[in-house]
Design a protein around this motif. Structure first.
Motif, PDB file in Angstrom:
ATOM      1  N   GLN A   1       0.854  -1.242   0.105  1.00  0.00           N
ATOM      2  CA  GLN A   1       0.240   0.007   0.066  1.00  0.00           C
ATOM      3  C   GLN A   1       0.787   1.473   0.115  1.00  0.00           C
ATOM      4  N   ASP A   2       2.120   1.185   0.759  1.00  0.00           N
ATOM      5  CA  ASP A   2       2.695   2.321   0.805  1.00  0.00           C
ATOM      6  C   ASP A   2       3.685   2.458  -0.734  1.00  0.00           C
ATOM      7  N   VAL A   3       3.904   1.355  -1.226  1.00  0.00           N
ATOM      8  CA  VAL A   3       4.551   1.441  -2.596  1.00  0.00           C
ATOM      9  C   VAL A   3       3.379   2.009  -3.794  1.00  0.00           C
ATOM     10  N   ALA A   4       2.213   1.616  -3.343  1.00  0.00           N
ATOM     11  CA  ALA A   4       1.113   2.103  -4.402  1.00  0.00           C
ATOM     12  C   ALA A   4       0.940   3.480  -4.275  1.00  0.00           C
ATOM     13  N   LYS A   5       1.389   4.198  -3.045  1.00  0.00           N
ATOM     14  CA  LYS A   5       1.112   5.741  -2.868  1.00  0.00           C
ATOM     15  C   LYS A   5       2.342   6.526  -3.430  1.00  0.00           C
ATOM     16  N   ASP A   6       3.290   5.723  -3.734  1.00  0.00           N
ATOM     17  CA  ASP A   6       4.491   6.750  -4.114  1.00  0.00           C
ATOM     18  C   ASP A   6       4.608   6.460  -6.105  1.00  0.00           C
ATOM     19  N   PRO A   7       4.223   7.586  -6.748  1.00  0.00           N
ATOM     20  CA  PRO A   7       4.004   7.370  -8.128  1.00  0.00           C
ATOM     21  C   PRO A   7       5.707   7.057  -8.795  1.00  0.00           C
ATOM     22  N   LYS A   8       6.576   7.349  -7.993  1.00  0.00           N
ATOM     23  CA  LYS A   8       7.863   7.258  -8.606  1.00  0.00           C
ATOM     24  C   LYS A   8       8.137   5.678  -8.883  1.00  0.00           C
ATOM     25  N   LEU A   9       7.670   5.061  -7.977  1.00  0.00           N
ATOM     26  CA  LEU A   9       8.420   3.484  -7.582  1.00  0.00           C
ATOM     27  C   LEU A   9       7.361   2.756  -8.786  1.00  0.00           C
ATOM     28  N   GLN A  10       8.043   1.502  -9.257  1.00  0.00           N
ATOM     29  CA  GLN A  10       7.662   0.609  -9.982  1.00  0.00           C
ATOM     30  C   GLN A  10       7.556  -0.650  -9.360  1.00  0.00           C
ATOM     31  N   LEU A  11       6.791  -1.337  -9.403  1.00  0.00           N
ATOM     32  CA  LEU A  11       6.621  -2.745  -8.811  1.00  0.00           C
ATOM     33  C   LEU A  11       6.764  -3.827  -9.887  1.00  0.00           C
ATOM     34  N   GLY A  12       7.606  -4.805  -9.833  1.00  0.00           N
ATOM     35  CA  GLY A  12       7.769  -5.914 -10.715  1.00  0.00           C
ATOM     36  C   GLY A  12       7.856  -7.222 -10.101  1.00  0.00           C
ATOM     37  N   TYR A  13       7.898  -8.308 -11.152  1.00  0.00           N
ATOM     38  CA  TYR A  13       8.217  -9.539 -10.547  1.00  0.00           C
ATOM     39  C   TYR A  13       8.450 -10.563 -11.965  1.00  0.00           C
ATOM     40  N   THR A  14       8.799 -11.789 -11.542  1.00  0.00           N
ATOM     41  CA  THR A  14       9.085 -12.496 -12.780  1.00  0.00           C
ATOM     42  C   THR A  14       7.849 -12.799 -13.620  1.00  0.00           C
ATOM     43  N   ARG A  15       7.960 -13.021 -14.980  1.00  0.00           N
ATOM     44  CA  ARG A  15       6.942 -13.158 -16.001  1.00  0.00           C
ATOM     45  C   ARG A  15       6.246 -14.658 -15.823  1.00  0.00           C
ATOM     46  N   GLU A  16       5.156 -14.725 -15.964  1.00  0.00           N
ATOM     47  CA  GLU A  16       4.346 -16.074 -16.267  1.00  0.00           C
ATOM     48  C   GLU A  16       4.497 -16.812 -14.744  1.00  0.00           C
ATOM     49  N   THR A  17       4.264 -16.037 -13.801  1.00  0.00           N
ATOM     50  CA  THR A  17       4.294 -16.690 -12.228  1.00  0.00           C
ATOM     51  C   THR A  17       2.675 -16.594 -11.942  1.00  0.00           C
ATOM     52  N   SER A  18       2.306 -17.339 -10.777  1.00  0.00           N
ATOM     53  CA  SER A  18       0.982 -16.955 -10.310  1.00  0.00           C
ATOM     54  C   SER A  18       0.838 -15.754  -9.647  1.00  0.00           C
TER      55      SER A  18
ATOM     56  N   ILE B   1      -1.905  -1.601  -8.410  1.00  0.00           N
ATOM     57  CA  ILE B   1      -0.529  -1.832  -9.018  1.00  0.00           C
ATOM     58  C   ILE B   1      -0.459  -2.676 -10.272  1.00  0.00           C
ATOM     59  N   TRP B   2      -1.496  -3.672 -10.386  1.00  0.00           N
ATOM     60  CA  TRP B   2      -1.511  -4.467 -11.159  1.00  0.00           C
ATOM     61  C   TRP B   2      -2.140  -3.671 -12.744  1.00  0.00           C
ATOM     62  N   LEU B   3      -3.047  -3.097 -12.313  1.00  0.00           N
ATOM     63  CA  LEU B   3      -3.658  -2.156 -13.258  1.00  0.00           C
ATOM     64  C   LEU B   3      -2.726  -1.048 -14.009  1.00  0.00           C
ATOM     65  N   SER B   4      -1.807  -0.607 -13.209  1.00  0.00           N
ATOM     66  CA  SER B   4      -0.770   0.284 -13.572  1.00  0.00           C
ATOM     67  C   SER B   4       0.245  -0.285 -14.345  1.00  0.00           C
ATOM     68  N   ASN B   5       0.555  -1.579 -13.965  1.00  0.00           N
ATOM     69  CA  ASN B   5       1.584  -2.330 -14.905  1.00  0.00           C
ATOM     70  C   ASN B   5       0.937  -2.652 -16.417  1.00  0.00           C
ATOM     71  N   ARG B   6      -0.292  -2.934 -16.335  1.00  0.00           N
ATOM     72  CA  ARG B   6      -1.157  -3.186 -17.369  1.00  0.00           C
ATOM     73  C   ARG B   6      -1.148  -2.264 -18.304  1.00  0.00           C
ATOM     74  N   ASP B   7      -1.481  -0.835 -17.666  1.00  0.00           N
ATOM     75  CA  ASP B   7      -1.322   0.068 -18.780  1.00  0.00           C
ATOM     76  C   ASP B   7      -0.271   0.599 -19.196  1.00  0.00           C
ATOM     77  N   LYS B   8       1.076   0.044 -18.577  1.00  0.00           N
ATOM     78  CA  LYS B   8       2.463   0.214 -19.033  1.00  0.00           C
ATOM     79  C   LYS B   8       3.101  -1.042 -19.802  1.00  0.00           C
TER      80      LYS B   8
END
Length: 632
Positions: free
Chosen positions: A436-453, A469-476
């Protein structure tokens, strides 16, 4: 065989038989319990019939529960064809085949997988006894294994009272005769039944079929320490090490099968993309592999296309980000001591103090000029720890000056304490503690390994901030996703990037790396395990071996060996101050020197101009005000 058939009543209303369902792994029913009733329809009994009657009678079996039993004759090729036709169309049915010495040849062309529930009876030389046999094969192309699993006698020993069981080491079933335990392919127990005595299997026959000699499995895997390490061989083959690798080798040692493993082509665990399964799940689903040897998360979607074995461990996901360093504060190291609100309030206090000093000086020394500049220099000097040539004698000025000096002490104490500790011990930890803290900071990006659960976990999260966070990644277009854990770390160390992975993988790979900061919150707990092809006949045997490994402590042993202790990154350490930390100070001092030099040149030019016109450069107002203070 006729003696066995005589045990079947031929009345129309119901049938009964002496066949104990313990043979089929059902421990709840121990005695003769094969019954068929037109209303309950729990069991179907078809005896001494040809194949057409068998097929017709099988349609009465509406429920395929573990208590159901189909009993039929196996004396001819026609009986074998009738059995094969129905057996291949059903799963989970208990079968008892009444055969003779020819039954191995009759079953030779029928594929009986490892998880079949077929038991065959063969009459012994003694007309009042029969032996129970099992038949299975690890693969359709392999030879069928036909092994004894029990024995039944119409009469029983007089030293075995009704209702009393004997262990495997008990005396023989009849006087003067002994059958060694090694004769049977499974563990047995001697038990008195309604019609005689039997040596019956202990537990399920199916779960004790651990000889898979000749079976060759194709495995797909991915490198994901500490779960799996890969050692590459020729021809694209790999050997799997690590926690999951140890478990896979244990399965091979117990059951004696062989395997060829390869690294999954796209490097993913498996998810649905454009309607198709990717990763290791996709390879097994398409028949390109037989088993997934990796820490595959158990999810509902994946269970539709592969069969999971019993969970071998619990996963939860944590996030990592770059730990603050001294070098990161080159431009902020001298302003971060106060929050933004403090820096906003501070100029207002200074301006207010200057105005108060101005009005106080103006009131007491109305004849003096340049009072405003004198008030500003005095207040700023006090805040910077400097004195003043002014000697206030009025109570109002004394109170004002003491207030400013007190404010200077408090301000300087807080500022210097934080600054000194930061320079000595390094910057404080990150203020982020959750997604939730990460989602509040627009400068931060959250990532993970592709094709995982984790992709599905974030998308389907009930927490709106996490789903955003997922929606933001999808938009990008999911540009923040990585191909591996090491790629994720590289992006983390560049800054403004948060990476999520399983807690065990993070602790193993970077638990000793104090360059990263692990957020304290964990997310999406769940089980992980190995997976096999949908409907694989080996899953029950593999599950039993995993349960035995857990009970013996092997799983805990492999797990503890895989995860090292975390480093104590909270320990204080000192290091020499680098140039970039004091560079800003030098820049500020340099700018102050240049400004002072510019003002000096300006004042010099003005003084020369006044001197050329014959004017005095002395400021009479300040001189008189200082003199007045001195006189008083």
């Amino acid at each position: 065989m006729k003696k066995i058939h005589r045990a079947i009543s031929t009345t129309k209303s119901s049938y009964s038989c002496v066949i104990p369902l313990r043979l089929f792994g059902n421990t709840e029913i121990e005695d003769a319990a094969v019954e068929y009733n037109n209303t309950k329809r729990k069991l179907a009994l078809i005896a001494e019939t040809d194949s057409s009657v068998l097929a017709e009678g099988f349609h009465h079996l509406h429920s395929q529960d573990s208590r159901s039993l189909v009993l039929t004759r196996l004396h001819s090729e026609a009986d074998a064809r009738g059995f094969q036709e129905i057996f291949e169309e059903t799963k989970g049915i208990n079968w008892l085949l009444l055969g003779d010495s020819t039954f191995p040849e009759l079953l030779r062309h029928i594929y009986l997988p490892v998880d079949n529930k077929v038991v065959i009876t063969k009459a012994d030389a003694d007309p009042l006894s029969a032996t129970f046999w099992q038949a299975y094969q690890a693969a359709p192309s392999l030879e069928q294994k036909v092994l004894p699993v029990g024995r039944w006698r119409r009469r029983y020993s007089g030293d075995l009272p009704p209702g009393v069981n004997q262990s495997d080491s008990a005396p023989s079933d009849s006087p003067g005769e002994r059958m060694e335990d090694e004769y049977f392919s499974v563990k047995t127990i001697t038990k008195r039944l309604t019609f005689g005595v039997a040596r019956l299997p202990q537990g399920s026959i199916m779960l004790q079929r651990r000889d898979l000699t000749g079976l060759h499995l194709r495995c797909t895997t991915v490198e994901n320490p500490p779960y799996t390490f890969l050692e590459y061989r020729s021809g694209g083959r790999v050997d799997v090490l690590g926690f999951i690798g140890s478990l896979f080798r244990h399965l091979k040692e117990v059951t004696n099968f062989t395997s060829d493993c390869h690294r999954v082509k796209d490097g993913g665990f498996g998810m649905v993309s454009d309607g198709e399964w990717t990763g290791m799940v996709g390879e097994v689903h398409r028949g390109e592999a037989d088993i997934i040897v990796a820490n595959l998360d158990l999810t509902l979607k994946r269970s539709a296309v592969v069969d999971f074995l019993i969970g071998v461990g619990q996963n939860q996901y944590v996030a990592i980000m770059k730990r603050p360093e001294k070098g990161d504060e080159m431009w902020t190291g001298y302003v971060k001591e106060f929050e933004q609100n403090v820096w906003i309030v501070l100029p207002f206090f200074v301006l207010t103090s200057i105005l108060c000093a101005y009005f106080a000086l103006r009131f007491h020394y109305s004849e003096c000029t340049n009072v405003l500049s004198e008030a500003a220099i005095t207040v700023i000097g006090f805040l910077l720890g400097q004195g003043s040539p002014l000697l206030p004698t009025q109570i109002s000025l004394r109170i004002l000056f003491l207030t400013i000096l007190l404010f200077h002490v408090v301000l300087l104490a807080h500022y210097t304490s934080d600054l000194v500790s930061s320079l000595a011990a390094g910057p404080s930890l990150s203020k982020f503690s959750s997604l939730q803290d990460v989602a509040k900071d627009p400068k931060l990006q959250l990532g993970y390994t592709r094709e995982t659960s984790l992709h599905d976990y974030l998308r389907d999260s009930s927490v709106e901030a996490i789903r955003q966070i997922w929606l933001s990644n999808r938009d990008k277009n999911f540009v923040s996703l990585t191909g591996s854990l090491h790629e994720g770390l590289e992006r983390v160390l560049k800054g403004n990037y948060v990476f999520m992975k399983t807690e065990m993988a993070i602790h193993y790979n970077y638990g000793q790396d104090c360059r990263i900061y692990i957020l304290p919150s964990a997310y999406f707990p769940g089980l992980y395990t190995i997976a096999v092809a949908k409907g694989s006949p080996f899953r029950h045997v593999f599950n039993k071996i995993i349960l035995d490994a857990r009970a013996s402590g092997l799983l805990d042993k492999w797990m503890k060996a895989a995860v090292p202790k975390l480093a104590d990154c909270s320990a204080l350490s000192t290091s020499a101050i680098e140039l970039n930390l004091v560079l800003v100070t030098f820049l500020v001092l340099g700018m102050a020197v240049l400004v002072s030099l510019g003002i000096f040149l300006l004042e010099y030019c003005v003084a020369k101009s006044k001197s050329f016109r014959g004017e005095s450069g002395e400021t009479p107002g300040r001189s008189r005000m200082v003199n007045n203070y001195m006189i008083k």
